[in-house]
Design a protein around this motif. Structure first.
Motif, PDB file in Angstrom:
ATOM      1  N   GLN A 169       0.856  -1.173   0.000  1.00  0.00           N
ATOM      2  CA  GLN A 169       0.000   0.000   0.000  1.00  0.00           C
ATOM      3  C   GLN A 169       0.895   1.226   0.000  1.00  0.00           C
ATOM      4  O   GLN A 169       1.771   1.367   0.868  1.00  0.00           O
ATOM      5  CB  GLN A 169      -0.916   0.001   1.229  1.00  0.00           C
ATOM      6  N   LEU A 170       0.703   2.090  -0.966  1.00  0.00           N
ATOM      7  CA  LEU A 170       1.539   3.270  -1.075  1.00  0.00           C
ATOM      8  C   LEU A 170       1.285   4.210   0.100  1.00  0.00           C
ATOM      9  O   LEU A 170       0.150   4.370   0.546  1.00  0.00           O
ATOM     10  CB  LEU A 170       1.259   3.993  -2.393  1.00  0.00           C
ATOM     11  N   THR A 171       2.352   4.824   0.569  1.00  0.00           N
ATOM     12  CA  THR A 171       2.215   5.807   1.643  1.00  0.00           C
ATOM     13  C   THR A 171       1.639   7.098   1.082  1.00  0.00           C
ATOM     14  O   THR A 171       1.589   7.308  -0.138  1.00  0.00           O
ATOM     15  CB  THR A 171       3.579   6.100   2.286  1.00  0.00           C
ATOM     16  N   ASP A 172       1.211   7.984   1.969  1.00  0.00           N
ATOM     17  CA  ASP A 172       0.690   9.277   1.525  1.00  0.00           C
ATOM     18  C   ASP A 172       1.739  10.047   0.733  1.00  0.00           C
ATOM     19  O   ASP A 172       1.428  10.682  -0.288  1.00  0.00           O
ATOM     20  CB  ASP A 172       0.225  10.106   2.724  1.00  0.00           C
ATOM     21  N   ASP A 173       2.987   9.998   1.181  1.00  0.00           N
ATOM     22  CA  ASP A 173       4.058  10.705   0.477  1.00  0.00           C
ATOM     23  C   ASP A 173       4.286  10.113  -0.907  1.00  0.00           C
ATOM     24  O   ASP A 173       4.546  10.849  -1.884  1.00  0.00           O
ATOM     25  CB  ASP A 173       5.359  10.642   1.280  1.00  0.00           C
ATOM     26  N   GLN A 174       4.208   8.805  -1.014  1.00  0.00           N
ATOM     27  CA  GLN A 174       4.392   8.168  -2.318  1.00  0.00           C
ATOM     28  C   GLN A 174       3.241   8.505  -3.266  1.00  0.00           C
ATOM     29  O   GLN A 174       3.461   8.703  -4.465  1.00  0.00           O
ATOM     30  CB  GLN A 174       4.528   6.653  -2.147  1.00  0.00           C
ATOM     31  N   ARG A 223       3.670  10.320  -6.854  1.00  0.00           N
ATOM     32  CA  ARG A 223       3.112   9.777  -8.090  1.00  0.00           C
ATOM     33  C   ARG A 223       2.217  10.799  -8.791  1.00  0.00           C
ATOM     34  O   ARG A 223       2.333  11.006 -10.007  1.00  0.00           O
ATOM     35  CB  ARG A 223       2.301   8.517  -7.782  1.00  0.00           C
ATOM     36  N   ASP A 224       1.363  11.448  -8.016  1.00  0.00           N
ATOM     37  CA  ASP A 224       0.453  12.428  -8.601  1.00  0.00           C
ATOM     38  C   ASP A 224       1.211  13.649  -9.130  1.00  0.00           C
ATOM     39  O   ASP A 224       0.817  14.235 -10.148  1.00  0.00           O
ATOM     40  CB  ASP A 224      -0.588  12.866  -7.567  1.00  0.00           C
ATOM     41  N   ALA A 225       2.288  14.013  -8.450  1.00  0.00           N
ATOM     42  CA  ALA A 225       3.082  15.164  -8.899  1.00  0.00           C
ATOM     43  C   ALA A 225       3.759  14.858 -10.226  1.00  0.00           C
ATOM     44  O   ALA A 225       3.789  15.705 -11.135  1.00  0.00           O
ATOM     45  CB  ALA A 225       4.122  15.525  -7.843  1.00  0.00           C
ATOM     46  N   VAL A 226       4.318  13.649 -10.357  1.00  0.00           N
ATOM     47  CA  VAL A 226       4.955  13.263 -11.618  1.00  0.00           C
ATOM     48  C   VAL A 226       3.907  13.184 -12.728  1.00  0.00           C
ATOM     49  O   VAL A 226       4.133  13.649 -13.853  1.00  0.00           O
ATOM     50  CB  VAL A 226       5.682  11.907 -11.466  1.00  0.00           C
ATOM     51  N   ARG A 227       2.748  12.621 -12.412  1.00  0.00           N
ATOM     52  CA  ARG A 227       1.677  12.526 -13.411  1.00  0.00           C
ATOM     53  C   ARG A 227       1.239  13.915 -13.865  1.00  0.00           C
ATOM     54  O   ARG A 227       1.023  14.155 -15.054  1.00  0.00           O
ATOM     55  CB  ARG A 227       0.495  11.753 -12.841  1.00  0.00           C
ATOM     56  N   GLY A 228       1.129  14.846 -12.927  1.00  0.00           N
ATOM     57  CA  GLY A 228       0.739  16.199 -13.278  1.00  0.00           C
ATOM     58  C   GLY A 228       1.796  16.901 -14.120  1.00  0.00           C
ATOM     59  O   GLY A 228       1.473  17.614 -15.082  1.00  0.00           O
ATOM     60  N   LEU A 229       3.065  16.707 -13.760  1.00  0.00           N
ATOM     61  CA  LEU A 229       4.163  17.306 -14.525  1.00  0.00           C
ATOM     62  C   LEU A 229       4.146  16.820 -15.971  1.00  0.00           C
ATOM     63  O   LEU A 229       4.274  17.604 -16.918  1.00  0.00           O
ATOM     64  CB  LEU A 229       5.500  16.946 -13.861  1.00  0.00           C
ATOM     65  N   LEU A 230       3.965  15.514 -16.137  1.00  0.00           N
ATOM     66  CA  LEU A 230       3.954  14.952 -17.486  1.00  0.00           C
ATOM     67  C   LEU A 230       2.713  15.380 -18.256  1.00  0.00           C
ATOM     68  O   LEU A 230       2.774  15.576 -19.475  1.00  0.00           O
ATOM     69  CB  LEU A 230       4.035  13.423 -17.408  1.00  0.00           C
ATOM     70  N   ALA A 231       1.593  15.528 -17.570  1.00  0.00           N
ATOM     71  CA  ALA A 231       0.372  15.984 -18.236  1.00  0.00           C
ATOM     72  C   ALA A 231       0.552  17.399 -18.786  1.00  0.00           C
ATOM     73  O   ALA A 231       0.006  17.747 -19.838  1.00  0.00           O
ATOM     74  CB  ALA A 231      -0.804  15.940 -17.265  1.00  0.00           C
ATOM     75  N   ARG A 232       1.327  18.224 -18.074  1.00  0.00           N
ATOM     76  CA  ARG A 232       1.559  19.595 -18.533  1.00  0.00           C
ATOM     77  C   ARG A 232       2.568  19.667 -19.668  1.00  0.00           C
ATOM     78  O   ARG A 232       2.420  20.462 -20.589  1.00  0.00           O
ATOM     79  CB  ARG A 232       2.043  20.466 -17.364  1.00  0.00           C
TER      80      ARG A 232
END
Length: 290
Positions: free
Chosen positions: A4-9, A13-22
């Motif tokens: 189970q991924l931690t909150d920080d992980q 993940r969401d930050a990398v996904r957002g960066l790539l989406a931009r």
């Protein structure tokens, strides 16, 4: 074992996904296919976000995280077909000046003498003298081969990061197949209502989640045998998943307007890295016999 991924992980993940989406959205993917080149602005943006320096200690200017976090970042890169020698530059961070910041693009000669993005790279790790350009099946991965190259040692971390990219592709093609099955109409109903299509989508999900468990476990243990097994499962999930996704899409999956065939082609190229699956199979066989 339950992962189970931690909150920080999850935030990472969401930050990398957002960066790539931009920076590497659908239009950028199309542009990269039309004119394969390395986007230096994007490369520096990855460096500024810590993509390459994730595992570099904070005392050396890095992010100071571990292999599990790097796997999550590379899974996201695989989902969007991010081009470039990502693993080679990541592995060079903290060793080659400028690699961590994305100012320097690093590639390397792999075990079979293959080199990705040779002409765009600033630093080549290994002897690339006499490299010959190949016609790559993947328009987003220019390839060269060094004739008579001496087999290089395989870095298990590089193998795992490749497996993480394959996992990203497996997850993405599964999503594409389900989306298409829900919206494509045949005989007055969505094709997802047909049992054969349901089976294809279910098999894609099973292979993806099996590979995910193996890749995440290998990221925790960092055991070479766990990494070899994860590589084999991820390669299978990506290649077979992309093939099944093409089957669900029919002729539409082969068109340049779609991205499905690009995932299959990238999966094929990734599967040849670092000696390919045969290297992992040999490693597992030797370990079992021992």
């Amino acid at each position: 074992m339950r992962f189970q991924l931690t909150d920080d992980q999850l935030v990472l993940r969401d930050a990398v996904r957002g960066l790539l989406a931009r920076h590497f959205h659908r239009d950028a993917l199309r542009a990269a296919v039309r004119e394969p080149r390395l986007d230096r602005v994007l490369w520096r943006a990855l460096g500024a976000a810590g993509f390459f320096s994730l595992r570099v200690p904070e005392s050396d200017g890095g992010v100071g995280l571990g292999l599990p976090e790097a796997v999550l970042a590379f899974e996201e890169a695989g989902r969007v077909l991010l081009p470039g020698p990502l693993a080679a530059t990541h592995l060079a961070a903290g060793v080659v000046d400028g690699a961590a910041e994305g100012e320097v693009v690093v590639t390397g000669v792999d075990r079979d003498g293959l080199v990705e993005w040779l002409e765009e790279a600033d630093v080549v790790r290994g002897d690339a003298v006499g490299a010959v350009a190949l016609r790559s099946v993947d328009p987003l991965t220019p390839l060269h081969r060094v004739p008579g190259a001496r087999p290089a040692a395989v870095d298990p971390v590089g193998v795992l990061l490749t497996a993480a990219e394959q996992l990203g592709t497996a997850a993405r093609v599964g999503e594409l197949a389900v989306q298409h099955a829900r919206t494509r109409q045949q005989f007055g109903q969505p094709i997802g209502a047909f049992q054969a299509v349901k089976h294809l989508c279910a098999q894609m999900l099973v292979r993806t989640e099996t590979a995910r468990a193996a890749v995440y476990a290998a990221a925790v243990t960092a055991d070479p045998m766990d990494i070899a097994a994860a590589r084999l499962l991820a390669d299978e999930a990506a290649e077979r998943g992309a093939r099944d996704c093409l089957q669900v899409h029919g002729g539409m999956g082969f068109t340049w307007e779609g991205e499905v065939h690009l995932h299959l082609k990238r999966a094929w190229v990734r599967a040849r890295r670092a000696g390919g699956g045969a290297e992992s199979e040999e490693s597992l066989a030797v370990d079992l016999l021992a």
